[in-house]
Scaffold this motif. Structure first.
Motif, PDB file in Angstrom:
ATOM      1  N   LEU A 110       5.232  13.117   2.225  1.00 30.82           N
ATOM      2  CA  LEU A 110       5.841  13.118   3.643  1.00 30.82           C
ATOM      3  C   LEU A 110       5.446  14.302   4.212  1.00 30.82           C
ATOM      4  N   TYR A 111       5.409  15.374   3.587  1.00 27.12           N
ATOM      5  CA  TYR A 111       4.969  16.907   4.294  1.00 27.12           C
ATOM      6  C   TYR A 111       3.590  16.803   4.534  1.00 27.12           C
ATOM      7  N   ALA A 112       2.748  16.001   3.704  1.00 28.39           N
ATOM      8  CA  ALA A 112       1.350  16.065   3.831  1.00 28.39           C
ATOM      9  C   ALA A 112       1.056  15.229   5.127  1.00 28.39           C
ATOM     10  N   ILE A 113       1.835  14.190   5.563  1.00 27.86           N
ATOM     11  CA  ILE A 113       1.565  13.298   6.791  1.00 27.86           C
ATOM     12  C   ILE A 113       2.111  14.068   7.716  1.00 27.86           C
ATOM     13  N   GLY A 114       3.183  14.822   7.904  1.00 28.33           N
ATOM     14  CA  GLY A 114       3.394  15.694   8.902  1.00 28.33           C
ATOM     15  C   GLY A 114       2.317  16.894   9.177  1.00 28.33           C
ATOM     16  N   SER A 115       2.217  17.536   8.057  1.00 38.55           N
ATOM     17  CA  SER A 115       1.112  18.533   8.124  1.00 38.55           C
ATOM     18  C   SER A 115      -0.257  18.209   8.845  1.00 38.55           C
ATOM     19  N   SER A 116      -0.960  17.062   8.518  1.00 35.40           N
ATOM     20  CA  SER A 116      -2.153  16.839   8.906  1.00 35.40           C
ATOM     21  C   SER A 116      -2.353  15.444   8.629  1.00 35.40           C
ATOM     22  N   PRO A 117      -2.109  14.524   9.486  1.00 32.78           N
ATOM     23  CA  PRO A 117      -2.343  12.997   9.493  1.00 32.78           C
ATOM     24  C   PRO A 117      -3.782  12.841   9.225  1.00 32.78           C
ATOM     25  N   GLU A 118      -4.806  13.352   9.614  1.00 30.05           N
ATOM     26  CA  GLU A 118      -6.092  13.187   9.352  1.00 30.05           C
ATOM     27  C   GLU A 118      -6.409  13.489   7.756  1.00 30.05           C
ATOM     28  N   ALA A 119      -5.849  14.575   7.298  1.00 26.78           N
ATOM     29  CA  ALA A 119      -6.108  14.942   5.928  1.00 26.78           C
ATOM     30  C   ALA A 119      -5.529  13.985   5.143  1.00 26.78           C
ATOM     31  N   ALA A 120      -4.130  13.568   5.368  1.00 25.42           N
ATOM     32  CA  ALA A 120      -3.623  12.543   4.878  1.00 25.42           C
ATOM     33  C   ALA A 120      -4.032  11.276   4.595  1.00 25.42           C
ATOM     34  N   ARG A 121      -5.002  10.674   5.539  1.00 31.36           N
ATOM     35  CA  ARG A 121      -5.803   9.656   5.746  1.00 31.36           C
ATOM     36  C   ARG A 121      -6.758   9.769   4.726  1.00 31.36           C
ATOM     37  N   LEU A 122      -7.552  10.877   4.669  1.00 30.92           N
ATOM     38  CA  LEU A 122      -8.688  11.264   3.664  1.00 30.92           C
ATOM     39  C   LEU A 122      -8.177  11.255   2.345  1.00 30.92           C
ATOM     40  N   ALA A 123      -6.924  11.786   2.192  1.00 33.22           N
ATOM     41  CA  ALA A 123      -6.202  11.905   0.812  1.00 33.22           C
ATOM     42  C   ALA A 123      -6.001  10.363   0.379  1.00 33.22           C
ATOM     43  N   GLY A 124      -6.019   9.429   1.172  1.00 33.41           N
ATOM     44  CA  GLY A 124      -5.696   7.798   0.574  1.00 33.41           C
ATOM     45  C   GLY A 124      -4.263   7.923   0.759  1.00 33.41           C
ATOM     46  N   ILE A 125      -3.401   8.848   1.397  1.00 38.62           N
ATOM     47  CA  ILE A 125      -1.793   8.537   1.421  1.00 38.62           C
ATOM     48  C   ILE A 125      -1.565   7.343   2.218  1.00 38.62           C
ATOM     49  N   PRO A 126      -0.963   6.291   1.729  1.00 37.16           N
ATOM     50  CA  PRO A 126      -0.334   5.108   2.341  1.00 37.16           C
ATOM     51  C   PRO A 126       0.633   5.645   3.469  1.00 37.16           C
ATOM     52  N   ILE A 127       0.055   6.171   4.645  1.00 40.88           N
ATOM     53  CA  ILE A 127       0.869   6.848   5.772  1.00 40.88           C
ATOM     54  C   ILE A 127       1.927   5.856   6.248  1.00 40.88           C
ATOM     55  N   ARG A 128       1.647   4.505   6.661  1.00 35.67           N
ATOM     56  CA  ARG A 128       2.710   3.684   7.208  1.00 35.67           C
ATOM     57  C   ARG A 128       3.561   3.380   6.539  1.00 35.67           C
ATOM     58  N   ARG A 129       3.400   3.056   4.902  1.00 35.52           N
ATOM     59  CA  ARG A 129       4.547   2.892   3.992  1.00 35.52           C
ATOM     60  C   ARG A 129       5.528   4.151   4.186  1.00 35.52           C
ATOM     61  N   ARG A 130       4.828   5.042   4.007  1.00 35.00           N
ATOM     62  CA  ARG A 130       5.548   6.416   3.785  1.00 35.00           C
ATOM     63  C   ARG A 130       6.631   6.664   5.207  1.00 35.00           C
ATOM     64  N   VAL A 131       5.864   6.562   6.161  1.00 40.27           N
ATOM     65  CA  VAL A 131       6.916   6.494   7.316  1.00 40.27           C
ATOM     66  C   VAL A 131       7.970   5.504   7.394  1.00 40.27           C
ATOM     67  N   LEU A 132       7.473   4.264   7.144  1.00 40.25           N
ATOM     68  CA  LEU A 132       8.330   3.216   7.131  1.00 40.25           C
ATOM     69  C   LEU A 132       9.865   3.841   6.245  1.00 40.25           C
ATOM     70  N   ALA A 133       9.474   4.137   5.097  1.00 38.11           N
ATOM     71  CA  ALA A 133      10.339   4.678   4.109  1.00 38.11           C
ATOM     72  C   ALA A 133      11.304   5.725   4.346  1.00 38.11           C
ATOM     73  N   ALA A 134      10.488   6.785   5.445  1.00 38.12           N
ATOM     74  CA  ALA A 134      11.343   7.559   5.730  1.00 38.12           C
ATOM     75  C   ALA A 134      12.107   7.198   6.851  1.00 38.12           C
ATOM     76  N   TYR A 135      12.093   6.207   7.705  1.00 36.26           N
ATOM     77  CA  TYR A 135      12.695   5.682   8.819  1.00 36.26           C
ATOM     78  C   TYR A 135      13.877   5.048   8.257  1.00 36.26           C
ATOM     79  N   ALA A 136      13.670   4.086   6.910  1.00 35.02           N
ATOM     80  CA  ALA A 136      14.777   3.258   6.261  1.00 35.02           C
ATOM     81  C   ALA A 136      15.472   4.314   5.614  1.00 35.02           C
TER      82      ALA A 136
END
Lengths: 347, 350, 507
Positions: free
Chosen positions: B210-236
């Motif tokens: 979650l921190y990684a996504i907020g810190s740099s979405p681009e780097a998060a994408r390159l690191a293969g983090i499932p951004i959408r799933r994590r953001v969805l989980a944060a909202y849930a």
């Protein structure tokens, strides 16, 4: 490998298609507004009477007036959540100063100055300290509403002379029309704002700042100065909306216009102004405000509960951002499929 | 050039090390300085009016803070990912009313009610989260829309009805008024959830992501983090916490109407931001956010105790928020400039 | 150099891969084989498709057609994580780190070692990171946040990341562009170790000497097409350049002789602490002055301070004899300065706006009629420059985002030339654009100088520097270290100054 002659133009036309669909959202809101008006006239008795129209439009005059500078702010990629608090502060000050025996002619300029000062604080924190406008104006939202409470407490000042109140209420209209004076003022301001946004260098700069602030700065645009100016104008308009609100209800209270910030932003976004900045038309924003106002009036006349109106506002808001996105995705998919099928590998 | 290059000698980078500990100190300082401000505030008020720290005074303070703390914890998870959830106030209202309606005149157990509240919250959170993560639409707009929709549903359902405490089973009310070893349940619940969330965000991969996504979405994408799933989980999660808070609201006050917690979304965001969770994502802790919530609540209580006009509360809250983010920003700018000059001096010295 | 015959089974390969972005065909039918224990160079000019090829290998782009083969088996990478799990590590020219997180977290994000119950083993993360840093011979605290690290240190973090999952394939996109000599040596020794352990390395560099030093084989791309794959032993530098460029260099650098006039831009002792210091130079009318140096030497920063988008801490800038107000791009523009920035997509253009609005942005006062912006004037201004620069476009109302890189660059040039500048600063004017447009840009710069414009050209493209400049200024670590006249400017002399080789010899 062969290069189809039309591959060069295909993406360009796709992009313009996507763009025109996205841009058409403001037209769609305009059409929706007209449709609602027509349905209202046909179905609801009394909707078309000049008394009702005067009431309906006057009822959203403050929101509409604040929506104008808000449109410019959002186009430039900023937002101001403190507008309703500034409205409340303007109202409370008007009441407090009136109670203290000031002349109304002195009160108005003082209130406007306070609006300018509030806008300066927002703008200064955003441009000089470099804070995000969302965070800053959540803070000033609390601050200005708090100052309104400090100025007037929980009292209401109601003894404004009829001569001033008449200026704002819906029973006084410009002779021969259903336009009230606040609505007339809105029309004039909307025309000026439209010209500024769409036909001046300042307007061009706003789009550039909203779309890509760094590129705008590298093109010699005075980004900070322009943003500061926008916040100041927003503060000014909000404070003045506070005066109108006070006169319209004949009551100055610290909690006047509570929660209006959401309504203003909802109207602007509903009109297709991109919250990420750089896109939108003033026509769309005005259509958005009017649509919310007219719907509210129509639903009320048909005895449809206030709650449903709130739900409709929310749904419209979500639809306003989701629809263009969905259309763009569908168009892109279709294009990609079209691009992939006629290009089997020959090598 | 030769291919047999020895591992180059360790270049002395002492300045960087001291700079790094400096940076660490500043990052930690945010929580410490809020805690410090809180202690000073409480101490000063106590000296002016010892009743402030009486058993009842402390109890009231904790009870008042606990729901805001909960909401701040949920909101932090969303804000850390560079998003925002403005619908939490409405979710609390809906959940509180729904739970009230559900238990009125029955003898449903505490657990059932809490689960109902959480379920309502999860559904709301999932809708917002799906729109933000899969619909790729701006979080502020979507959750503002959800604020209206949920509020509208709530009002429409309630039709001005009020659930009064006499209708609510004692077991449920007991959760709001009872205590364990003298400490009321509500603050304990908040503390447990806070500690659990803090531990999760610190010690689990998905928490760090979650921190990684907020810190740099681009780097998060390159690191293969499932951004959408994590953001969805944060909202849930944020929704679940808000729904839970609604159920607790019922337990605490017994009397609920449709517009409970109306307008709280901005207070919650304020608490989170005061607590050092950057609205631009990537930094801050839930401990800080909770301290922010506690600080805002305490200021309210202090004003009452010191008999300061309660009208000042809003203004002080606003000023405090502005001060907190401004100081944070200025310190950050100074730090960056200091690091730049320091590393430059180091380079030129090499 | 030690070369063993490549193992017959490639660990990673591309077969007939094509990829397009809108109108731009970035890759067409490209093949490549990487063998274990081999350092393979990827050569090609800017815009030849190297970055796209890397991103196809890294799972960032999915090829439109063709195959990626892993151990001889076709694979589809659905994202960067898939490529990483397959043992492919990529080090980009500009590392993408999480600025708010610590070095250790950056290295292990998404695959931290875990203890019971799935908890992250923080101690192991810390210890492993510390070990990696020792192995790389650097002294960076694992707990330090990535924010504020130099580019060289950021690359170290990326390499540590690759080491941490025992990458079988290490792809490096111009890793040495921002490094000093000693940092490059450190990097190469690490790469040699990895190679000795059986990893395949794909190495991209603009510096031919580095390619020859580090690699055994080379694949050349030109305009998105595969040109050759061959052992480097059999090649000379000239051979390689010919494969990359595919035409005579003279065509590419049509430098006209121009009469050098009075001083147009004068920079005196300009300093920005921690970035560059004590930079002084003049540029005269009719002159093209190149500002060379490594990435990170402070060239772009000097240009930005001259133009006023960054504030200098000390020193002054004079244009045509008048001192500029510092920190004001508006004042710089009024005095006749123009800056074509390096980052076209972020700084040069507003990508969402149309061609005509982008060109109009620098002249909002000039396209007015009775105080209001006239769309007709705006259109005419854009149309005029579109013709003069032979812009290829559909409609001027199209957003600039749909244009190819070369045409986008022409829009940026048009936007600035339309202001009628006396001094034109161009930062990497031909980066990422095709060879044909590159020659056009060069011809344009040359003829502008011939007409009396003073041109300051920042470029990392050495043939461009040598081919176009009347004088070469070289920066090294924030200082101006050399001024080389056209006659004695060679790639070697510029590179020697840029890498501070003189300094290192003395040290």
């Amino acid at each position: 490998m062969t290069t189809a002659p039309d591959t060069k133009t295909a993406p360009a036309s796709r992009a313009s298609l996507v763009r025109s669909l996205a841009l058409r959202w403001d037209t769609a809101v305009g059409v929706l507004l007209v449709a609602v008006l027509v349905v209202g006239l046909g179905s609801t008795d009394g909707f078309g009477s000049s008394e009702n129209l005067a009431f309906a439009f006057n009822d959203i005059a403050e929101v509409a007036i604040i929506a104008l500078p808000m449109t410019l702010l959002v186009v430039a990629g900023q937002v101001d959540l403190s507008v309703a608090s500034m409205l409340g502060l303007g109202s409370a000050l008007t009441g407090a100063l009136w109670e203290a025996g000031w002349a109304f002619e002195t009160i108005v300029p003082v209130v406007l100055l306070v609006g300018v000062a509030g806008g300066l604080l927002n703008g200064w924190l955003v441009t000089r300290v470099g804070l995000p406008s969302l965070a800053v104006t959540i803070g000033t939202l609390a601050l200005y509403r708090g100052l309104a409470s400090v100025a007037l407490g929980s009292d209401a000042v109601t003894d404004f002379p009829q001569t001033y109140a008449d200026w704002a209420v819906d029973t006084t209209t410009v002779p021969g029309t259903f336009l009230t004076y606040p609505v007339l003022l809105f029309i004039v301001l909307a025309a000026v704002t439209a010209v500024v946004l769409h036909a001046t260098g300042l307007g061009r700069s706003l789009f550039a700042i909203g779309a890509q602030e760094e590129a705008a700065y590298f093109a010699g645009i005075r980004v900070k100065r322009i943003k500061l100016l926008l916040f100041v104008v927003t503060g000014l308009f909000s404070a003045f909306a506070g005066v109108i609100f006070t006169l319209r209800y004949g009551s100055a209270r610290a909690d006047n216009g509570l929660g209006f910030e959401m309504l203003v932003i909802a109207s602007v976004l509903l009109g297709g102004i991109d919250f990420d900045g750089g896109k939108g038309t003033l026509f769309g924003a005005v259509a958005g405000v009017l649509l919310i106002g007219v719907l509210k009036n129509l639903l009320t006349l048909n005895d449809i509960a206030n709650e449903v109106q709130v739900i409709v506002t929310g749904l419209l808001l979500v639809a306003s951002v989701l629809t263009p996105r969905v259309i763009a995705t569908v168009v892109e998919r279709r294009h990609r499929r079209a691009a992939n099928t006629p290009a089997p590998q020959s090598t | 050039m030769t291919t047999t290059i020895e591992s180059p000698p360790d270049t002395a980078k002492a300045p960087q090390r001291s700079a790094s500990s400096l940076v660490d100190a500043v990052f930690r300082a945010r929580e410490i300085s809020i805690a410090g401000a809180l202690v000073l505030l409480i101490l000063g008020t106590y000296l002016a009016n010892p009743l402030f720290l009486s058993d009842q005074g402390v109890k009231d303070l904790l009870l008042n803070a606990s729901i805001l703390v909960l909401l701040a914890v949920g909101q932090s998870a969303v804000v850390i990912t560079r998003n925002i959830d403005l619908s939490v106030g409405s979710v609390v209202g809906l959940s509180a009313f729904a739970c009230g309606k559900f238990v009125a005149g029955t003898d449903h157990g505490v657990l059932t009610v809490m689960l109902l509240g959480i379920a309502i919250g999860v559904v709301c959170g999932l809708v917002s989260g799906a729109l933000v993560s899969f619909g790729r639409v701006p979080a502020l707009v979507v959750t503002l829309g959800m604020l209206y929709i949920i509020q509208g549903i709530d009002y429409w359902w309630a039709q001005g009805e009020q659930i009064s405490a006499s209708d609510v089973p004692d077991a449920v009310l007991g959760l709001g008024s009872g205590s364990l070893l003298g400490v009321p349940y509500l603050p304990l619940i908040s503390l447990v959830l806070l500690a659990a969330t803090a531990y999760f965000l610190r010690s689990y991969r998905s928490g760090r992501e979650l921190y990684a996504i907020g810190s740099s979405p681009e780097a998060a994408r390159l690191a293969g983090i499932p951004i959408r799933r994590r953001v969805l989980a944060a909202y849930a999660f944020s929704g679940a916490v808000a729904g839970f808070a609604g159920a607790l609201w019922l337990a605490r006050f017994g009397t609920v109407v449709a517009d409970n917690a109306h307008g709280w979304e901005l207070t919650v965001v304020s608490a989170v931001v005061v607590g050092g969770v950057a609205i631009t994502g990537g930094t801050g802790t839930v401990w800080g956010a909770a301290l922010g919530a506690l600080l805002l609540t305490t200021i309210g209580s202090v004003l009452v105790v010191l008999k300061v006009d309660s009208f000042w509360q809003g203004a002080i809250t606003g000023a405090l928020l502005l001060l907190a983010i401004s100081v944070d920003r200025i310190v950050n700018l100074r730090m960056t400039a200091a690091l730049r000059k320091r590393s430059a001096r180091h380079d030129h010295g090499a | 150099m030690n070369q063993s015959a490549p193992d017959p089974a490639p660990v990673l390969a591309l077969k007939g891969v094509s990829k397009s972005f809108g109108a731009v065909r970035a890759l067409q039918d490209v093949s490549l084989q990487l063998f274990p224990g081999e350092a393979h160079a990827l050569a090609g000019e800017n815009g030849a498709g190297k970055s796209t090829l890397i991103k196809a290998l890294a799972g960032v782009h999915r090829p439109d057609s063709g195959e990626v083969l892993l151990d001889g088996e076709p694979v589809v990478f659905h994202g960067p994580a898939d490529a990483r799990d397959a043992g492919i590590a990529v080090i980009y020219q500009e590392p993408t780190l999480f600025p708010d997180l610590s070095i250790a977290e950056n290295i292990f994000m998404g695959r931290q070692p875990r203890r019971a119950l799935g908890r992250i083993d923080r101690k192991a993360v810390h210890a492993t990171t510390a070990g990696l840093m020792r192995r790389l011979g650097v002294d960076l605290s694992p707990d330090r946040p990535a924010r504020g690290l130099s580019i060289a240190d950021q690359q170290i973090v990326e390499i540590a990341k690759a080491l941490s999952f025992d990458a079988r394939v290490l792809i490096m996109d111009e890793p040495t562009a921002a490094l000093t000599g000693s940092e490059t040596a450190r990097l190469f020794s690490v790469v040699q170790t990895l190679r000795a352990e059986g990893a395949a390395v794909l190495f991209i560099s603009h510096r031919l000497d580095e390619i020859f030093e580090l690699c055994q084989r080379v694949t050349t791309l030109r305009d998105g097409r595969w040109i050759s794959s061959e052992p480097l032993e059999e090649l000379t530098e000239d051979d390689l350049v010919r494969r990359m460029v595919g035409r005579d260099l003279d065509d590419l650098y049509p430098k006209q002789e121009a009469e050098v006039g009075e001083v147009a831009l004068s920079v005196h002792r300009l300093t920005r602490e921690g970035v560059f210091r004590d930079v002084s130079f003049d540029v005269r009318r009719g002159e093209i002055v190149a500002l060379a140096g490594l990435v990170g030497a402070g060239r772009t920063e000097v240009a930005q301070a001259v133009f006023g988008v960054d504030r200098a801490d000390a020193g002054e800038v004079k244009v045509g004899g008048t001192v500029l107000r510092p920190g004001s791009p508006t004042a710089a523009m009024a005095a006749g300065l123009a800056l074509v920035p390096e980052d076209r997509r972020q700084r040069g253009l507003v990508m969402d706006l149309s061609i005509e609005r982008n060109i109009g942005l620098t002249g909002l006062d000039e396209v007015r009629k009775r105080g209001l912006v006239s769309r007709a004037l705006e259109h005419d201004r854009a149309a005029d420059w579109a013709v003069r620069l032979q812009l290829k476009y559909n409609r001027l109302a199209d957003s600039v985002g749909v244009l190819s890189g070369g045409n986008q660059q022409k829009v940026v040039l048009a936007k600035w030339l339309a202001t009628g500048p006396a001094v034109l600063i161009v930062d990497e004017p031909t980066r990422g654009i095709d060879v044909g447009t590159k020659a056009e840009v060069h011809r344009l710069l040359s003829s502008l100088a011939a007409d009396g414009l003073a041109v300051l050209m920042i470029s990392s493209d050495l043939p461009e520097v040598i081919g176009m400049a009347d004088r070469v200024l070289v920066m090294h670590e924030g200082r101006l270290v050399a001024e080389i006249p056209r006659a004695s400017a060679t790639e070697e002399s510029v590179m020697a100054a840029a890498t501070g080789r003189n300094e290192r010899a003395a040290a």
